[in-house]
Scaffold this motif. Sequence first.
Motif, mmCIF file in Angstrom:
data_model
loop_
_atom_site.group_PDB
_atom_site.id
_atom_site.type_symbol
_atom_site.label_atom_id
_atom_site.label_comp_id
_atom_site.label_asym_id
_atom_site.label_seq_id
_atom_site.Cartn_x
_atom_site.Cartn_y
_atom_site.Cartn_z
ATOM 1 N N HIS A 123 -49.801 14.709 12.995
ATOM 2 C CA HIS A 123 -49.019 13.530 13.371
ATOM 3 C C HIS A 123 -48.048 14.039 14.431
ATOM 4 N N THR A 124 -47.926 13.311 15.537
ATOM 5 C CA THR A 124 -47.032 13.743 16.597
ATOM 6 C C THR A 124 -46.050 12.648 16.977
ATOM 7 N N ALA A 125 -44.975 13.065 17.590
ATOM 8 C CA ALA A 125 -43.951 12.151 18.080
ATOM 9 C C ALA A 125 -43.313 12.765 19.319
ATOM 10 N N ILE A 126 -42.707 11.920 20.126
ATOM 11 C CA ILE A 126 -41.961 12.356 21.300
ATOM 12 C C ILE A 126 -40.475 12.197 21.005
ATOM 13 N N VAL A 127 -39.713 13.238 21.270
ATOM 14 C CA VAL A 127 -38.265 13.173 21.116
ATOM 15 C C VAL A 127 -37.650 13.247 22.502
ATOM 16 N N VAL A 128 -36.876 12.224 22.817
ATOM 17 C CA VAL A 128 -36.188 12.172 24.107
ATOM 18 C C VAL A 128 -34.882 11.399 23.908
ATOM 19 N N HIS A 129 -33.833 11.863 24.544
ATOM 20 C CA HIS A 129 -32.521 11.211 24.480
ATOM 21 C C HIS A 129 -32.082 10.924 23.051
ATOM 22 N N GLY A 130 -32.317 11.900 22.170
ATOM 23 C CA GLY A 130 -31.790 11.806 20.813
ATOM 24 C C GLY A 130 -32.545 10.928 19.848
ATOM 25 N N LYS A 131 -33.750 10.476 20.217
ATOM 26 C CA LYS A 131 -34.559 9.655 19.311
ATOM 27 C C LYS A 131 -35.983 10.187 19.254
ATOM 28 N N GLU A 132 -36.573 10.039 18.089
ATOM 29 C CA GLU A 132 -37.977 10.405 17.875
ATOM 30 C C GLU A 132 -38.789 9.111 17.906
ATOM 31 N N PHE A 164 -50.786 7.583 21.209
ATOM 32 C CA PHE A 164 -49.514 7.054 21.700
ATOM 33 C C PHE A 164 -48.650 8.168 22.291
ATOM 34 N N THR A 165 -48.477 9.249 21.531
ATOM 35 C CA THR A 165 -47.653 10.367 21.996
ATOM 36 C C THR A 165 -48.187 10.934 23.301
ATOM 37 N N ASN A 166 -49.496 11.046 23.409
ATOM 38 C CA ASN A 166 -50.106 11.555 24.632
ATOM 39 C C ASN A 166 -49.801 10.649 25.821
ATOM 40 N N GLU A 167 -49.910 9.342 25.624
ATOM 41 C CA GLU A 167 -49.632 8.397 26.712
ATOM 42 C C GLU A 167 -48.155 8.416 27.109
ATOM 43 N N VAL A 168 -47.258 8.473 26.130
ATOM 44 C CA VAL A 168 -45.830 8.515 26.436
ATOM 45 C C VAL A 168 -45.477 9.831 27.137
ATOM 46 N N ALA A 169 -46.066 10.935 26.675
ATOM 47 C CA ALA A 169 -45.821 12.232 27.332
ATOM 48 C C ALA A 169 -46.267 12.178 28.786
ATOM 49 N N GLN A 170 -47.421 11.578 29.043
ATOM 50 C CA GLN A 170 -47.892 11.459 30.430
ATOM 51 C C GLN A 170 -46.973 10.567 31.241
ATOM 52 N N PHE A 171 -46.525 9.471 30.652
ATOM 53 C CA PHE A 171 -45.630 8.547 31.335
ATOM 54 C C PHE A 171 -44.309 9.231 31.701
ATOM 55 N N LEU A 172 -43.727 9.958 30.744
ATOM 56 C CA LEU A 172 -42.422 10.581 30.972
ATOM 57 C C LEU A 172 -42.487 11.851 31.800
ATOM 58 N N THR A 173 -43.533 12.661 31.586
ATOM 59 C CA THR A 173 -43.536 14.015 32.148
ATOM 60 C C THR A 173 -44.726 14.339 33.039
#
Length: 172
Positions: free
Chosen positions: A38-47, A119-128
């Motif tokens: 299970h993965t999550a993205i942590v950015v700006h103090g939120k997971e 989801f995490t993969n798509e958000v990681a690509q979007f952000l980074t």
Amino acid sequence: MDQTDSYPVKLYIYDMSRGMARQLSPLLLGRQLDGIWHTAIVVHGKEFFFVGEGINNCPPGGTPLGEPDSIVPAFSTLYGLSVFSLNVCVCLHLFSLFFLIWVHRVDTYNLFEHNCNTFTNEVAQFLTGKTIPSYITDLPSEVLSTPFGQALRPLLDSIVINPGGNNITGQR
């Protein structure tokens, strides 16, 4: 933008099996799996993560899963908090209307195809501009390529994982 204009983005990785995958996978699947991720993205103090109830967030490590098994801090984004809030929190809502609408709605959650890791993969690509490790994204096809995985698919398709958090997509 210089280095001070980038913000850390962390990948939180949890083993949902709590080590059992490593022990039982050779017997059940005929191959070694190190975990059920299970993965999550942590950015700006939120997971941020995707579960059966939609896109959720919580304080880092604040799900009932506790602390992650590993944290990959090798990401950064140029989106500051205000831009992030506008372009990600709001954009996650817009994302759900545009891209995520077909991948990450409540009714599209699927343990194998549309899960927290996609989801995490798509958000990681979007952000980074970077993807999460392939050993995580390839796990469903690896399991389904085995006879045991195929036999368990009907049962596993009915499972919805929800480690808690605050739903930010307004669903359920």
